[in-house]
Design a protein around this motif. Structure first.
Motif, mmCIF file in Angstrom:
data_model
loop_
_atom_site.group_PDB
_atom_site.id
_atom_site.type_symbol
_atom_site.label_atom_id
_atom_site.label_comp_id
_atom_site.label_asym_id
_atom_site.label_seq_id
_atom_site.Cartn_x
_atom_site.Cartn_y
_atom_site.Cartn_z
ATOM 1 N N LYS A 1 0.810 -1.212 0.000
ATOM 2 C CA LYS A 1 0.000 0.000 0.000
ATOM 3 C C LYS A 1 0.845 1.264 0.000
ATOM 4 O O LYS A 1 0.495 2.267 -0.617
ATOM 5 C CB LYS A 1 -0.941 0.013 1.209
ATOM 6 C CG LYS A 1 -1.807 1.273 1.262
ATOM 7 C CD LYS A 1 -2.852 1.222 2.322
ATOM 8 C CE LYS A 1 -3.772 2.443 2.220
ATOM 9 N NZ LYS A 1 -3.059 3.708 2.349
ATOM 10 N N ASP A 2 1.961 1.237 0.708
ATOM 11 C CA ASP A 2 2.796 2.427 0.823
ATOM 12 C C ASP A 2 4.084 2.318 0.022
ATOM 13 O O ASP A 2 5.105 2.892 0.402
ATOM 14 C CB ASP A 2 3.109 2.685 2.290
ATOM 15 C CG ASP A 2 1.862 3.037 3.076
ATOM 16 O OD1 ASP A 2 1.363 4.157 2.908
ATOM 17 O OD2 ASP A 2 1.370 2.183 3.830
ATOM 18 N N CYS A 3 4.049 1.589 -1.096
ATOM 19 C CA CYS A 3 5.263 1.448 -1.902
ATOM 20 C C CYS A 3 5.725 2.826 -2.385
ATOM 21 O O CYS A 3 4.921 3.727 -2.629
ATOM 22 C CB CYS A 3 5.047 0.487 -3.068
ATOM 23 S SG CYS A 3 4.073 1.123 -4.429
ATOM 24 N N SER A 4 7.002 2.964 -2.545
ATOM 25 C CA SER A 4 7.573 4.275 -2.870
ATOM 26 C C SER A 4 7.269 4.715 -4.291
ATOM 27 O O SER A 4 7.303 5.910 -4.596
ATOM 28 C CB SER A 4 9.096 4.255 -2.653
ATOM 29 O OG SER A 4 9.707 3.290 -3.500
ATOM 30 N N VAL B 1 7.196 2.198 -10.724
ATOM 31 C CA VAL B 1 8.213 1.148 -10.762
ATOM 32 C C VAL B 1 7.565 -0.222 -10.567
ATOM 33 O O VAL B 1 7.882 -1.182 -11.278
ATOM 34 C CB VAL B 1 9.290 1.388 -9.687
ATOM 35 C CG1 VAL B 1 10.244 0.194 -9.596
ATOM 36 C CG2 VAL B 1 10.075 2.652 -10.001
ATOM 37 N N ALA B 2 6.641 -0.311 -9.621
ATOM 38 C CA ALA B 2 5.950 -1.582 -9.376
ATOM 39 C C ALA B 2 5.235 -2.046 -10.639
ATOM 40 O O ALA B 2 5.296 -3.225 -11.014
ATOM 41 C CB ALA B 2 4.965 -1.428 -8.227
ATOM 42 N N GLY B 3 4.558 -1.129 -11.318
ATOM 43 C CA GLY B 3 3.838 -1.481 -12.534
ATOM 44 C C GLY B 3 4.759 -1.924 -13.648
ATOM 45 O O GLY B 3 4.450 -2.881 -14.377
ATOM 46 N N LYS B 4 5.889 -1.247 -13.800
ATOM 47 C CA LYS B 4 6.845 -1.629 -14.840
ATOM 48 C C LYS B 4 7.369 -3.051 -14.613
ATOM 49 O O LYS B 4 7.473 -3.855 -15.547
ATOM 50 C CB LYS B 4 8.012 -0.640 -14.870
ATOM 51 C CG LYS B 4 7.697 0.699 -15.506
ATOM 52 C CD LYS B 4 8.927 1.600 -15.506
ATOM 53 C CE LYS B 4 8.662 2.904 -16.247
ATOM 54 N NZ LYS B 4 9.843 3.806 -16.245
#
Length: 462
Positions: free
Chosen positions: A342-345, A349-352
Motif C-alpha cells: 500500500k505504501d510502496c515508494s 516502478v511496481a507497474g513496470k
C-alpha cells in the motif's frame, strides 16, 4: 527517508493480528484471516488502470525468500535498465521466517527498508491480498487486458475476495503431472506410452490397483511412490469448496476424507517406500529402481526429478527414462506471485516490473527458453512448443510443454481460502495418526475439527 503513513484501518488490522505468519509473529497475536466477502462483490479491476508517474528515484525494496526472483529481475532490467540501480533485492533466505519478517516490516512504513514489493506463495497469498496492505494492479497502471495470456487460476488466486480486485501477478504457472519411469512401467505393467500409463491411473481406485500390480510384478522391488505424502498436492488441489466459507463456517470436504482413506491404504498395503518428502532417502528415488514415479509439477520436473536422476545425459543414471501423464486428477503445485504494498515508494516502478515480468510475451518466451520456467503466458508457451523447444531428452523426447499446456488449463482454485496453510498442516497431523493406526477415521476427523476450532475460535465448526 520514506514518508508513508498507515491509515486507521490498517492500524486496526495490525492490532487484530490479520497479518501474522504461520508460526506466529512477535508483533501481534495469531488470529483468523479476514472474513471473505460474498463472491458477487463488485470487481474493482473492471475500472480503467490508473495513469502513474511517480518515480522519484528512491530505492525500491523487493523482498523474497530465495534468489529465484532476483535472477528473473535481470530480464526486467533488460527492458528497464534504469531500474537496476534503483531496485534493492532483499533475500530473507528462509521461507520459514519470511512471513514473520514481512509482517513486522509492514507495520513500520516509515523505515527505509519497508518493502515496496513482496513475493507470495499460493499457500499464504490470500493473507496479504485480502487485506489493505496490498494494492490492486489497476493502481499500478495495469488492466485486465494485460492479463489475457495468463492462466485463469493464477489470476483467481490473487484476487481480494472482499471486492474482486486483482492484487498480485505471477510469471509462472505450475501445473502438475505424474512423472514415471518408462522402463519400469514397461517391464512390470506392460505400459509403452503416456496414454497407456494414464489409462492405468486415471482414478484413485485404478491408481491403487496399479500400485498393487506393480508391487507384485516386481517381487516387492519397486513401489509406485516414494512417500505416502506424495499424493497430498493432488488432493488439496481438488477440494470442491473452501475450508471456511463466506459465513465463517468450516467444511470437511469429501475429497479430504478420500485423501485420508487413500493415504491409509498406501500405508496399510505397503504400496510406497515410506520415505519422508524432501529427505535424502526420498531424493534418492529417481536414481534407483525402487520408485516408479512422483507427483510433480513444472519446476519439479527439472530441479527435483532430473537433478536427482544420477546422470546428466542419456545413458547416465535414469536420464531419458522418464515420461509424464496427468494422473488421477489435474492439480498444481507452487508458484510465486508479486504484489505491491500500500505504501510502496513508486507505483510506476511496481507497474513496470509486474508488466514486464508477468505480461510481456516476448520477454517471457525468452525467459522460459533460457531458464526452463513454465511461464504464465499461453502464447509464449504455445510458440515454444510449436518451435519444438519442448522436446526433452530427459523425457525420452516427450514434449514437456505440450504435455503441460492442457494441464494448466484444467487447474481450478475455487476451493482456496486464507486458512489453507494452517488447516492443511492440522489435517496432516491427523492423517499421520490415522495412517499409523493410532486413530480410526472418525476419531481422526473429530480431532482434526477440534484442532481447527482451537486454532480459529471465531469460526463455526460443524
Amino acid at each position: 527517508m520514506k514518508k508513508k503513513i498507515l491509515s486507521v484501518i490498517l492500524a486496526t488490522a495490525v492490532a487484530c493480528g490479520t497479518l501474522v505468519g504461520c508460526g506466529g509473529s512477535s508483533a501481534a497475536a495469531p488470529a483468523a484471516p479476514a472474513t471473505e466477502e460474498k463472491a458477487d462483490a463488485p470487481a474493482a479491476d473492471a475500472a480503467e488502470p490508473a495513469e502513474v508517474s511517480d518515480n522519484t528515484g528512491e530505492k525500491f525494496y523487493i523482498y523474497s525468500w530465495n534468489t529465484e526472483l532476483q535472477d528473473r529481475l535481470e530480464y526486467v532490467f533488460e527492458v528497464y535498465p534504469e531500474l537496476k540501480d534503483q531496485v534493492v533485492y532483499v533475500n530473507v533466505g528462509d521461507d520459514k521466517v519470511y512471513q514473520e519478517k514481512i509482517d513486522g516490516l509492514l507495520q513500520a512504513p516509515d523505515t527505509e527498508e519497508y518493502p515496496d514489493m513482496i513475493a507470495f506463495e499460493a499457500a499464504y497469498i490470500m493473507k496479504y491480498t485480502n487485506s489493505d496492505y496490498t494494492l490492486p494492479i489497476t493502481d499500478l497502471g495495469l488492466s485486465e487486458a494485460d492479463l489475457s495470456n495468463m492462466y485463469p487460476y493464477t489470476i483467481d488466486i490473487a484476487k481480494d475476495k472482499r471486492n474482486g480486485s486483482i492484487k498480485g501477478l505471477s510469471w509462472q504457472s505450475c501445473p502438475g503431472a505424474f512423472m514415471y519411469r518408462t522402463d519400469l512401467a514397461e517391464k512390470y505393467l506392460g505400459v509403452k506410452s503416456p496414454e497407456e500409463m494414464q489409462a492405468k491411473i486415471d482414478t484413485w481406485d485404478k491408481f491403487i490397483d496399479t500400485a498393487k500390480e506393480l508391487k507384485k510384478a516386481s517381487n516387492d522391488a519397486t513401489r509406485i511412490l516414494s512417500s505416502n505424502g506424495d499424493v497430498s498436492n493432488v488432493f488439496y488441489s481438488n477440494k470442491t469448496q473452501p475450508w471456511v466459507d463466506d459465513n465463517a463456517t468450516f467444511h470437511m470436504d469429501d475429497a479430504m476424507v478420500e485423501y485420508m482413506e487413500i493415504s491409509k491404504t498406501l500405508e496399510a498395503e505397503d504400496l510406497t517406500q515410506k520415505t519422508t518428502t524432501w529427505t535424502d532417502a526420498w531424493n534418492a528415488g529417481p536414481s534407483t529402481d525402487e520408485v516408479l514415479g512422483y507427483f510433480g509439477c513444472t519446476w519439479f520436473l527439472h530441479w527435483t526429478i532430473k537433478s536427482n536422476c544420477g546422470g546428466e545425459k542419456v545413458g547416465e543414471g535414469t536420464y531419458g527414462l522418464w515420461n509424464m501423464c496427468q494422473g488421477p486428477a489435474p492439480y498444481y503445485w507452487g508458484g510465486t506471485w508479486l504484489g505491491a504494498t500500500k505504501d510502496c515508494s513508486s507505483k510506476e516502478v511496481a507497474g513496470k516490473i509486474m508488466k514486464a515480468l508477468c505480461t510481456d510475451t516476448d520477454l517471457m518466451k525468452k525467459m522460459s527458453e533460457e531458464t526452463l520456467d513454465y511461464v504464465n503466458n499461453k502464447a509464449a508457451m504455445q510458440a515454444l512448443s510449436d518451435e519444438g523447444k519442448g522436446s526433452y531428452e530427459f523425457l525420452g523426447g516427450q514434449d514437456f510443454i505440450s504435455a503441460f499446456l492442457p494441464l494448466a488449463e484444467k487447474v481450478d482454485v475455487s476451493w482456496m481460502s486464507a486458512y489453507d496453510q494452517k488447516v492443511n498442516d492440522l489435517l496432516g497431523t491427523q492423517i499421520e495418526q490415522y495412517q499409523l493406526g493410532a486413530k480410526d477415521l472418525d476419531t481422526a476427523i473429530a480431532d482434526f475439527k477440534a484442532s481447527v476450532k482451537e486454532q480459529y475460535p471465531n469460526i463455526t465448526v460443524e
